[in-house]
Design a protein around this motif. Structure first.
Motif, PDB file in Angstrom:
ATOM      1  N   LEU A 101       0.829  -1.199   0.000  1.00 27.23           N
ATOM      2  CA  LEU A 101       0.000   0.000   0.000  1.00 27.23           C
ATOM      3  C   LEU A 101       0.869   1.257   0.000  1.00 27.23           C
ATOM      4  CD1 LEU A 101      -2.856   1.155   0.139  1.00 27.23           C
ATOM      5  CD2 LEU A 101      -2.701   1.067   2.618  1.00 27.23           C
ATOM      6  N   GLU A 102       1.944   1.247   0.778  1.00 24.39           N
ATOM      7  CA  GLU A 102       2.855   2.397   0.812  1.00 24.39           C
ATOM      8  C   GLU A 102       3.454   2.654  -0.567  1.00 24.39           C
ATOM      9  OE1 GLU A 102       5.864   2.505   3.830  1.00 24.39           O
ATOM     10  OE2 GLU A 102       4.501   1.634   5.303  1.00 24.39           O
ATOM     11  N   LYS A 103       3.882   1.590  -1.206  1.00 22.17           N
ATOM     12  CA  LYS A 103       4.497   1.718  -2.536  1.00 22.17           C
ATOM     13  C   LYS A 103       3.498   2.305  -3.534  1.00 22.17           C
ATOM     14  CE  LYS A 103       6.504  -1.148  -6.162  1.00 22.17           C
ATOM     15  NZ  LYS A 103       6.738  -2.524  -6.598  1.00 22.17           N
ATOM     16  N   LEU A 104       2.269   1.809  -3.512  1.00 21.81           N
ATOM     17  CA  LEU A 104       1.250   2.297  -4.448  1.00 21.81           C
ATOM     18  C   LEU A 104       0.859   3.743  -4.157  1.00 21.81           C
ATOM     19  CD1 LEU A 104      -0.990  -0.898  -4.702  1.00 21.81           C
ATOM     20  CD2 LEU A 104       0.604  -0.024  -6.398  1.00 21.81           C
ATOM     21  N   LEU A 105       0.786   4.106  -2.874  1.00 16.24           N
ATOM     22  CA  LEU A 105       0.462   5.490  -2.531  1.00 16.24           C
ATOM     23  C   LEU A 105       1.573   6.439  -2.953  1.00 16.24           C
ATOM     24  CD1 LEU A 105      -1.245   5.079   0.957  1.00 16.24           C
ATOM     25  CD2 LEU A 105      -2.315   5.680  -1.208  1.00 16.24           C
ATOM     26  N   ASN A 106       2.831   5.990  -2.835  1.00 18.06           N
ATOM     27  CA  ASN A 106       3.954   6.808  -3.298  1.00 18.06           C
ATOM     28  C   ASN A 106       3.885   7.013  -4.802  1.00 18.06           C
ATOM     29  OD1 ASN A 106       5.009   7.149  -0.744  1.00 18.06           O
ATOM     30  ND2 ASN A 106       6.388   5.390  -0.904  1.00 18.06           N
ATOM     31  N   LEU A 107       3.518   5.963  -5.536  1.00 18.18           N
ATOM     32  CA  LEU A 107       3.375   6.104  -6.989  1.00 18.18           C
ATOM     33  C   LEU A 107       2.263   7.091  -7.339  1.00 18.18           C
ATOM     34  CD1 LEU A 107       3.770   2.392  -8.183  1.00 18.18           C
ATOM     35  CD2 LEU A 107       5.380   4.268  -8.503  1.00 18.18           C
ATOM     36  N   LEU A 108       1.168   7.047  -6.589  1.00 16.64           N
ATOM     37  CA  LEU A 108       0.078   7.988  -6.823  1.00 16.64           C
ATOM     38  C   LEU A 108       0.508   9.424  -6.527  1.00 16.64           C
ATOM     39  CD1 LEU A 108      -3.109   6.165  -5.478  1.00 16.64           C
ATOM     40  CD2 LEU A 108      -2.625   6.838  -7.820  1.00 16.64           C
ATOM     41  N   ASP A 109       1.307   9.616  -5.455  1.00 19.46           N
ATOM     42  CA  ASP A 109       1.792  10.952  -5.112  1.00 19.46           C
ATOM     43  C   ASP A 109       2.697  11.516  -6.195  1.00 19.46           C
ATOM     44  OD1 ASP A 109       0.370  10.965  -2.776  1.00 19.46           O
ATOM     45  OD2 ASP A 109       2.055  10.317  -1.522  1.00 19.46           O
ATOM     46  N   GLU A 110       3.444  10.625  -6.851  1.00 19.33           N
ATOM     47  CA  GLU A 110       4.330  11.055  -7.934  1.00 19.33           C
ATOM     48  C   GLU A 110       3.549  11.381  -9.204  1.00 19.33           C
ATOM     49  OE1 GLU A 110       7.121   7.891  -8.405  1.00 19.33           O
ATOM     50  OE2 GLU A 110       8.023   8.200  -6.442  1.00 19.33           O
ATOM     51  N   GLY A 111       2.287  11.021  -9.248  1.00 20.65           N
ATOM     52  CA  GLY A 111       1.449  11.332 -10.403  1.00 20.65           C
ATOM     53  C   GLY A 111       1.381  10.213 -11.420  1.00 20.65           C
ATOM     54  N   LYS A 112       1.879   9.055 -11.088  1.00 16.29           N
ATOM     55  CA  LYS A 112       1.830   7.924 -12.009  1.00 16.29           C
ATOM     56  C   LYS A 112       0.465   7.248 -11.912  1.00 16.29           C
ATOM     57  CE  LYS A 112       6.776   7.119 -11.809  1.00 16.29           C
ATOM     58  NZ  LYS A 112       7.829   6.178 -11.472  1.00 16.29           N
ATOM     59  N   THR A 113       0.076   6.605 -13.011  1.00 14.16           N
ATOM     60  CA  THR A 113      -1.208   5.898 -13.020  1.00 14.16           C
ATOM     61  C   THR A 113      -0.983   4.441 -12.630  1.00 14.16           C
ATOM     62  OG1 THR A 113      -0.962   5.377 -15.355  1.00 14.16           O
ATOM     63  CG2 THR A 113      -2.186   7.378 -14.794  1.00 14.16           C
ATOM     64  N   LEU A 114      -1.974   3.894 -11.980  1.00 16.10           N
ATOM     65  CA  LEU A 114      -1.905   2.501 -11.523  1.00 16.10           C
ATOM     66  C   LEU A 114      -2.782   1.628 -12.393  1.00 16.10           C
ATOM     67  CD1 LEU A 114      -2.268   3.057  -7.684  1.00 16.10           C
ATOM     68  CD2 LEU A 114      -0.158   2.774  -8.964  1.00 16.10           C
ATOM     69  N   SER A 115      -2.490   0.346 -12.379  1.00 11.72           N
ATOM     70  CA  SER A 115      -3.351  -0.594 -13.103  1.00 11.72           C
ATOM     71  C   SER A 115      -4.695  -0.681 -12.374  1.00 11.72           C
ATOM     72  CB  SER A 115      -2.697  -1.980 -13.165  1.00 11.72           C
ATOM     73  OG  SER A 115      -2.633  -2.534 -11.867  1.00 11.72           O
ATOM     74  N   ALA A 116      -5.673  -1.233 -13.050  1.00  9.95           N
ATOM     75  CA  ALA A 116      -7.018  -1.319 -12.473  1.00  9.95           C
ATOM     76  C   ALA A 116      -7.012  -2.154 -11.194  1.00  9.95           C
ATOM     77  CB  ALA A 116      -7.989  -1.921 -13.482  1.00  9.95           C
ATOM     78  N   GLU A 117      -6.252  -3.224 -11.202  1.00 11.45           N
ATOM     79  CA  GLU A 117      -6.196  -4.099 -10.031  1.00 11.45           C
ATOM     80  C   GLU A 117      -5.559  -3.371  -8.843  1.00 11.45           C
ATOM     81  OE1 GLU A 117      -3.733  -8.061  -8.753  1.00 11.45           O
ATOM     82  OE2 GLU A 117      -4.531  -8.003 -10.796  1.00 11.45           O
TER      83      GLU A 117
END
Length: 171
Positions: A105-121
């Motif tokens: 969850l931390e890794k994904l939240l950091n990616l979101l903060d950087e402005g990157k898009t995540l996969s649907a899953e």
């Protein structure tokens, strides 16, 4: 008049009953033996093809043989999957702590903060975890830190305004 002795015996009043010996003989003739499963030795006596074809089954089947359905010896990708079993927690505080320390969850939240898009899953996972985090915070009456700081700032601003108004009155 002479005295007559009373007796209980009287002539035949009802219908004559059938003697027990006759009833037992008739019962034996009429009674059929109750069928309990297959006859003795049926496992060794394999039915012939002529009998089987009459029953509508195809081929010469041996009743001793089991299912012909193939069994997978190696776990398939569908059954193995990336399904993680949900962990059980003893209290909401433990669950909240585990949720806050979740590395994925931390890794994904950091990616979101950087402005990157995540996969649907991944996005679905983040949404689910954040919703659960909010539920646990509401359950434990924990408020968001940003909201607490904002309310403190508002309180300070209100105090300053009140002091200014009081100072203006005294001038």
């Amino acid at each position: 008049m002479p005295k007559i002795k009373k007796t209980r015996k009287v002539g035949r009043i009802g219908v004559r009953s059938v003697p027990k010996a006759e009833r037992v003989r008739e019962a034996k003739v009429e009674r059929k033996k109750k069928a309990n499963g297959r006859p003795a030795g049926s496992r060794q006596n394999v039915e012939t093809g002529a009998k089987l074809s009459g029953h509508g089954s195809n081929g010469n089947k041996d009743p001793r043989l089991g299912s012909k359905k193939p069994v997978a010896l190696i776990a398939s990708e569908k059954s193995a999957g990336n399904r993680a079993k949900p962990k059980k927690y003893f209290s909401p505080t433990q669950e909240l702590e585990a949720l806050e320390n979740d590395p994925r969850l931390e890794k994904l939240l950091n990616l979101l903060d950087e402005g990157k898009t995540l996969s649907a899953e991944d996005q679905q996972f983040v949404d689910k975890q954040l919703a659960r985090h909010k539920q646990l915070c509401d359950l434990l009456d924990i408020q968001d830190e940003t909201l607490q700081q904002g309310s403190d700032d508002e309180d300070i601003d209100l105090l300053e305004q009140l002091e200014r108004n009081n100072l203006d009155k005294f001038k």
